[in-house]
Structure formats: C-alpha cells, structure tokens
Motif scaffolding. Structure first.
Motif, PDB file in Angstrom:
ATOM      1  N   LEU A   1     105.971  26.297  33.790  1.00  0.00           N
ATOM      2  CA  LEU A   1     105.869  27.737  34.023  1.00  0.00           C
ATOM      3  C   LEU A   1     105.676  28.501  32.718  1.00  0.00           C
ATOM      4  CD1 LEU A   1     106.109  30.311  35.748  1.00  0.00           C
ATOM      5  CD2 LEU A   1     108.591  30.132  35.517  1.00  0.00           C
ATOM      6  N   LEU A   2     106.495  28.225  31.725  1.00  0.00           N
ATOM      7  CA  LEU A   2     106.490  29.022  30.494  1.00  0.00           C
ATOM      8  C   LEU A   2     105.208  28.841  29.694  1.00  0.00           C
ATOM      9  CD1 LEU A   2     110.195  28.570  29.361  1.00  0.00           C
ATOM     10  CD2 LEU A   2     109.195  30.348  30.818  1.00  0.00           C
TER      11      LEU A   2
ATOM     12  N   SER B   1     106.739  25.686  49.508  1.00  0.00           N
ATOM     13  CA  SER B   1     106.774  24.697  50.578  1.00  0.00           C
ATOM     14  C   SER B   1     106.900  23.288  50.009  1.00  0.00           C
ATOM     15  CB  SER B   1     105.517  24.813  51.449  1.00  0.00           C
ATOM     16  OG  SER B   1     104.357  24.566  50.675  1.00  0.00           O
ATOM     17  N   ASN B   2     107.529  22.419  50.790  1.00  0.00           N
ATOM     18  CA  ASN B   2     107.733  21.011  50.427  1.00  0.00           C
ATOM     19  C   ASN B   2     108.462  20.853  49.084  1.00  0.00           C
ATOM     20  OD1 ASN B   2     107.508  18.273  51.144  1.00  0.00           O
ATOM     21  ND2 ASN B   2     105.757  18.004  49.771  1.00  0.00           N
ATOM     22  N   CYS B   3     109.391  21.755  48.813  1.00  0.00           N
ATOM     23  CA  CYS B   3     110.127  21.752  47.545  1.00  0.00           C
ATOM     24  C   CYS B   3     111.609  21.978  47.842  1.00  0.00           C
ATOM     25  CB  CYS B   3     109.584  22.865  46.633  1.00  0.00           C
ATOM     26  SG  CYS B   3     110.454  23.049  45.058  1.00  0.00           S
ATOM     27  N   ASP B   4     112.463  21.225  47.143  1.00  0.00           N
ATOM     28  CA  ASP B   4     113.891  21.461  47.282  1.00  0.00           C
ATOM     29  C   ASP B   4     114.397  22.198  46.045  1.00  0.00           C
ATOM     30  OD1 ASP B   4     113.879  19.445  45.375  1.00  0.00           O
ATOM     31  OD2 ASP B   4     115.045  18.015  46.554  1.00  0.00           O
ATOM     32  N   HIS B   5     115.610  21.892  45.576  1.00  0.00           N
ATOM     33  CA  HIS B   5     116.160  22.585  44.412  1.00  0.00           C
ATOM     34  C   HIS B   5     115.407  22.251  43.123  1.00  0.00           C
ATOM     35  CE1 HIS B   5     119.316  24.751  42.285  1.00  0.00           C
ATOM     36  NE2 HIS B   5     119.423  23.744  41.432  1.00  0.00           N
ATOM     37  N   GLY B   6     114.693  21.137  43.117  1.00  0.00           N
ATOM     38  CA  GLY B   6     113.997  20.703  41.901  1.00  0.00           C
ATOM     39  C   GLY B   6     112.695  21.443  41.663  1.00  0.00           C
ATOM     40  N   VAL B   7     112.767  22.738  41.474  1.00  0.00           N
ATOM     41  CA  VAL B   7     111.556  23.545  41.305  1.00  0.00           C
ATOM     42  C   VAL B   7     110.802  23.142  40.036  1.00  0.00           C
ATOM     43  CG1 VAL B   7     110.692  25.878  40.865  1.00  0.00           C
ATOM     44  CG2 VAL B   7     112.396  25.504  42.646  1.00  0.00           C
ATOM     45  N   ALA B   8     111.514  22.910  38.941  1.00  0.00           N
ATOM     46  CA  ALA B   8     110.836  22.559  37.688  1.00  0.00           C
ATOM     47  C   ALA B   8     110.036  21.272  37.849  1.00  0.00           C
ATOM     48  CB  ALA B   8     111.852  22.430  36.560  1.00  0.00           C
ATOM     49  N   ALA B   9     110.638  20.261  38.479  1.00  0.00           N
ATOM     50  CA  ALA B   9     109.937  18.999  38.703  1.00  0.00           C
ATOM     51  C   ALA B   9     108.755  19.196  39.647  1.00  0.00           C
ATOM     52  CB  ALA B   9     110.899  17.954  39.268  1.00  0.00           C
ATOM     53  N   HIS B  10     108.924  20.051  40.643  1.00  0.00           N
ATOM     54  CA  HIS B  10     107.847  20.329  41.597  1.00  0.00           C
ATOM     55  C   HIS B  10     106.653  20.970  40.887  1.00  0.00           C
ATOM     56  CE1 HIS B  10     106.146  21.021  45.558  1.00  0.00           C
ATOM     57  NE2 HIS B  10     105.976  22.301  45.283  1.00  0.00           N
ATOM     58  N   LEU B  11     106.910  21.906  39.992  1.00  0.00           N
ATOM     59  CA  LEU B  11     105.820  22.545  39.257  1.00  0.00           C
ATOM     60  C   LEU B  11     105.121  21.534  38.350  1.00  0.00           C
ATOM     61  CD1 LEU B  11     107.397  25.984  38.252  1.00  0.00           C
ATOM     62  CD2 LEU B  11     106.076  25.401  40.287  1.00  0.00           C
ATOM     63  N   ARG B  12     105.883  20.617  37.770  1.00  0.00           N
ATOM     64  CA  ARG B  12     105.297  19.611  36.884  1.00  0.00           C
ATOM     65  C   ARG B  12     104.398  18.652  37.665  1.00  0.00           C
ATOM     66  NH1 ARG B  12     106.068  17.993  31.890  1.00  0.00           N
ATOM     67  NH2 ARG B  12     107.704  19.561  31.594  1.00  0.00           N
ATOM     68  N   SER B  13     104.784  18.326  38.888  1.00  0.00           N
ATOM     69  CA  SER B  13     104.024  17.335  39.661  1.00  0.00           C
ATOM     70  C   SER B  13     102.883  17.944  40.467  1.00  0.00           C
ATOM     71  CB  SER B  13     104.969  16.584  40.609  1.00  0.00           C
ATOM     72  OG  SER B  13     105.526  17.460  41.579  1.00  0.00           O
ATOM     73  N   THR B  14     102.871  19.270  40.612  1.00  0.00           N
ATOM     74  CA  THR B  14     101.809  19.936  41.395  1.00  0.00           C
ATOM     75  C   THR B  14     101.223  21.085  40.571  1.00  0.00           C
ATOM     76  OG1 THR B  14     103.549  21.260  42.473  1.00  0.00           O
ATOM     77  CG2 THR B  14     102.761  19.321  43.646  1.00  0.00           C
ATOM     78  N   PRO B  15     100.288  20.784  39.686  1.00  0.00           N
ATOM     79  CA  PRO B  15      99.744  21.805  38.779  1.00  0.00           C
ATOM     80  C   PRO B  15      99.153  23.024  39.481  1.00  0.00           C
ATOM     81  CG  PRO B  15      99.093  19.610  38.065  1.00  0.00           C
ATOM     82  CD  PRO B  15      99.734  19.443  39.410  1.00  0.00           C
TER      83      PRO B  15
ATOM     84  N   ALA C   1     101.923  25.213  40.310  1.00  0.00           N
ATOM     85  CA  ALA C   1     102.403  25.834  39.074  1.00  0.00           C
ATOM     86  C   ALA C   1     101.503  26.995  38.664  1.00  0.00           C
ATOM     87  CB  ALA C   1     102.482  24.792  37.963  1.00  0.00           C
ATOM     88  N   ASP C   2     100.202  26.830  38.837  1.00  0.00           N
ATOM     89  CA  ASP C   2      99.264  27.927  38.535  1.00  0.00           C
ATOM     90  C   ASP C   2      99.580  29.151  39.393  1.00  0.00           C
ATOM     91  OD1 ASP C   2      97.897  26.301  36.741  1.00  0.00           O
ATOM     92  OD2 ASP C   2      96.277  25.816  38.146  1.00  0.00           O
ATOM     93  N   GLN C   3      99.804  28.915  40.681  1.00  0.00           N
ATOM     94  CA  GLN C   3     100.066  30.018  41.605  1.00  0.00           C
ATOM     95  C   GLN C   3     101.399  30.695  41.311  1.00  0.00           C
ATOM     96  OE1 GLN C   3      99.783  27.881  45.296  1.00  0.00           O
ATOM     97  NE2 GLN C   3      97.547  27.890  45.323  1.00  0.00           N
ATOM     98  N   VAL C   4     102.411  29.897  40.999  1.00  0.00           N
ATOM     99  CA  VAL C   4     103.723  30.468  40.690  1.00  0.00           C
ATOM    100  C   VAL C   4     103.642  31.291  39.408  1.00  0.00           C
ATOM    101  CG1 VAL C   4     106.103  29.926  40.037  1.00  0.00           C
ATOM    102  CG2 VAL C   4     105.006  28.693  41.917  1.00  0.00           C
ATOM    103  N   ALA C   5     102.971  30.757  38.393  1.00  0.00           N
ATOM    104  CA  ALA C   5     102.825  31.499  37.133  1.00  0.00           C
ATOM    105  C   ALA C   5     102.085  32.814  37.362  1.00  0.00           C
ATOM    106  CB  ALA C   5     102.095  30.648  36.106  1.00  0.00           C
ATOM    107  N   GLN C   6     101.068  32.802  38.208  1.00  0.00           N
ATOM    108  CA  GLN C   6     100.333  34.030  38.496  1.00  0.00           C
ATOM    109  C   GLN C   6     101.234  35.049  39.189  1.00  0.00           C
ATOM    110  OE1 GLN C   6      97.123  34.726  37.560  1.00  0.00           O
ATOM    111  NE2 GLN C   6      97.531  36.802  38.324  1.00  0.00           N
TER     112      GLN C   6
END
Length: 281
Positions: A66-67, A249-263, A266-271
């Motif tokens: 994200l950062l 969607s398809n994400c639990d508490h591990g948001v950081a890991a989810h963003l790392r595995s689904t670029p 991550a693009d959409q969340v950063a936007q």
C-alpha cells in the motif's frame, strides 16, 4: 530532524524491496534502546505525509504494497518500528505494551506533526492510532485497516499472558474511550476490512463479544480475530457523513498479505485510499 539515507537494520526487515522513490530514516533513542522509522518521500508531493502505525508482528515494511503505491502517487508516509513486534525492533523496551508503543509512536510523529493530517492504523496499530489522533487536533482523517480496539486497562499490560488476559474478557473492548473520541471526531474515517474478518463469533461456535478466531470458510482457512461487535461499534461511533468503508472480498484479517498476493487489488485499494486522503481538501 536528523535524516539518514541508509538503515543499518536493513538485514532485519521483513521485506527488503526497493521503494519507488526516496526513503530516509529517523532513529530515536529511548531509555535503553533505539527504534527507527522510515520516511517514504514522493518525487512530487500532492498531500502531507501520513503517519502509519503498524500491527502486531509487523515492521515498517509490512504495508509496502500500500505505502509504495501511495508514494508513487505523491503521498509520502512515516512508519515506525515499535517494541515487541518484529526482529527489526529488537531489543526494544524491556516489557513493551500498547502504552510503550504509543509513547514511541508519539516521539516519531512529532517530526511531521505540524503537517500531518492523516493517521493510518493497521490491526493492533489502529488502537494506538486512535489514541494518538485524539491528542493531535491537526489530524482530520483516519484510515483504519482491519482495526483492533482494546479496553483501556489493557494498554499498560505487557505483551504476552498479561496482555492476552486483559483483552480476552467478552465485550471488554467497549471500555475504551476511543469510541467516544470517534463520536466527537469532526474529521473523516475510512474503514478497510476483509470480508472474513469481524465475523459473528456465536455463529462460529464462540462466545458473544469475542472473536471467531481461525476457521475453515468458503474453501480456505480464515483468521477473524476482530469481534463483530468491535466493527459494529466503530460503525455506530462515526457519524455517517464522515465514514467510508471498503470491504475486500476473499480476504480475512491478513489484509497486508492479501495486497501483496493480489497486485490488482492493491492498486484499487491504494487508489481508494489516495482519493480519500486528497478529498475535501
């Protein structure tokens, strides 16, 4: 402010990967130890720097997905390593607690306090971010990522058995003045959650007012440490015009890991985060 171009702790980072722009470091000396923060500086700044409080077992690289994207979009950030959470923060305070972490975070935050308008809190770090924001009138935006809220009496309990006992009382999190702070907060809040976090504990065989824990759901093991009642109370505490929510969607508490595995995610969340930060300026 003494800025360092390199970090002597780099070999201890969880993720040693190049940033999309300039990174500099600030080292603070506490009673018997040092901690370090990383400042990601964009080439062309379009917003004041964020102050980021990471979660348990995190160092300042955990939220890179994200950062780094925000840095490339012109939004810098300062994130500190906090005692008790990572190899990079060792040896740290002797008996670290949330109160220890808050004091460390405040020390680093002062470097950007006159400019900082947005505080980001991730998981356990959200409980610290809320306390910090309550002391900083200039902060008018909060980004809470799978946020944890703990009872006020848990903040002085050393991490380990004492802390676990302090946060395990059903509905104990309601005894926290951060909810009242949010009710009075005149700024805006962005809540980012995974769809499989904040689950109803009773539906999954646990007691009311506690977390659902780890369970098998929708074809995978999911981790849901945040009680549903925490999320509901957060939602009720922020006046609707001031609140935005992003459910992954398809994400639990591990948001950081989810963003790392689904670029692409991550693009959409950063936007979304960038638009939230840049909006209503």
């Amino acid at each position: 402010m003494q800025l360092e171009a390199t970090s002597s702790y780099r070999s201890t980072w969880q993720y040693d990967e190049p940033s999309p722009g300039v990174e500099q470091f600030i080292t603070e000396t506490f009673d018997s130890y040092e901690q370090q923060a990383r400042w990601l500086i964009p080439d062309e700044e379009c917003a004041p720097p964020l102050f980021v409080v990471g979660g348990a077992q995190s160092d300042f690289t955990r939220l890179n997905p994200l950062l780094y994207r925000l840095q490339a979009m012109g939004i810098g950030s300062l994130t500190a390593n906090l005692s008790g959470h990572s190899v990079a923060s060792e040896p740290g305070a002797l008996e670290p607690s949330l109160s220890t972490n808050r004091a460390e975070a405040l020390r680093f935050h002062r470097h950007i306090a006159t400019r900082c308008e947005t505080v980001v809190g991730h998981s356990l770090g959200a409980s610290i971010a809320l306390k910090l924001a309550a002391q900083q009138p200039a902060v008018d935006k909060l980004v809470l990522i799978c946020p944890a809220v703990y009872p006020d009496n848990a903040h002085d309990a050393p991490f380990g058995p004492a802390f676990k006992a302090a946060i395990s009382k059903p509905y104990g999190f309601l005894d926290c003045d951060s909810f009242e702070f949010l009710r009075q907060f005149q700024g805006r809040v962005l809540l980012v959650m995974g769809e499989f976090d904040g689950l109803n504990s009773q539906v999954h065989g646990q007691g009311a007012g506690t977390s659902a824990g780890t369970l098998w759901l929708a074809g995978a093991q999911r981790y849901s440490p945040i009680p549903e009642e925490v999320t509901r109370t957060l939602l009720k505490s922020v006046p609707p015009p001031h609140l935005e929510c992003l459910l992954l969607s398809n994400c639990d508490h591990g948001v950081a890991a989810h963003l790392r595995s689904t670029p692409l995610v991550a693009d959409q969340v950063a936007q979304t985060v960038a638009e939230f930060i840049l909006g209503e300026r």
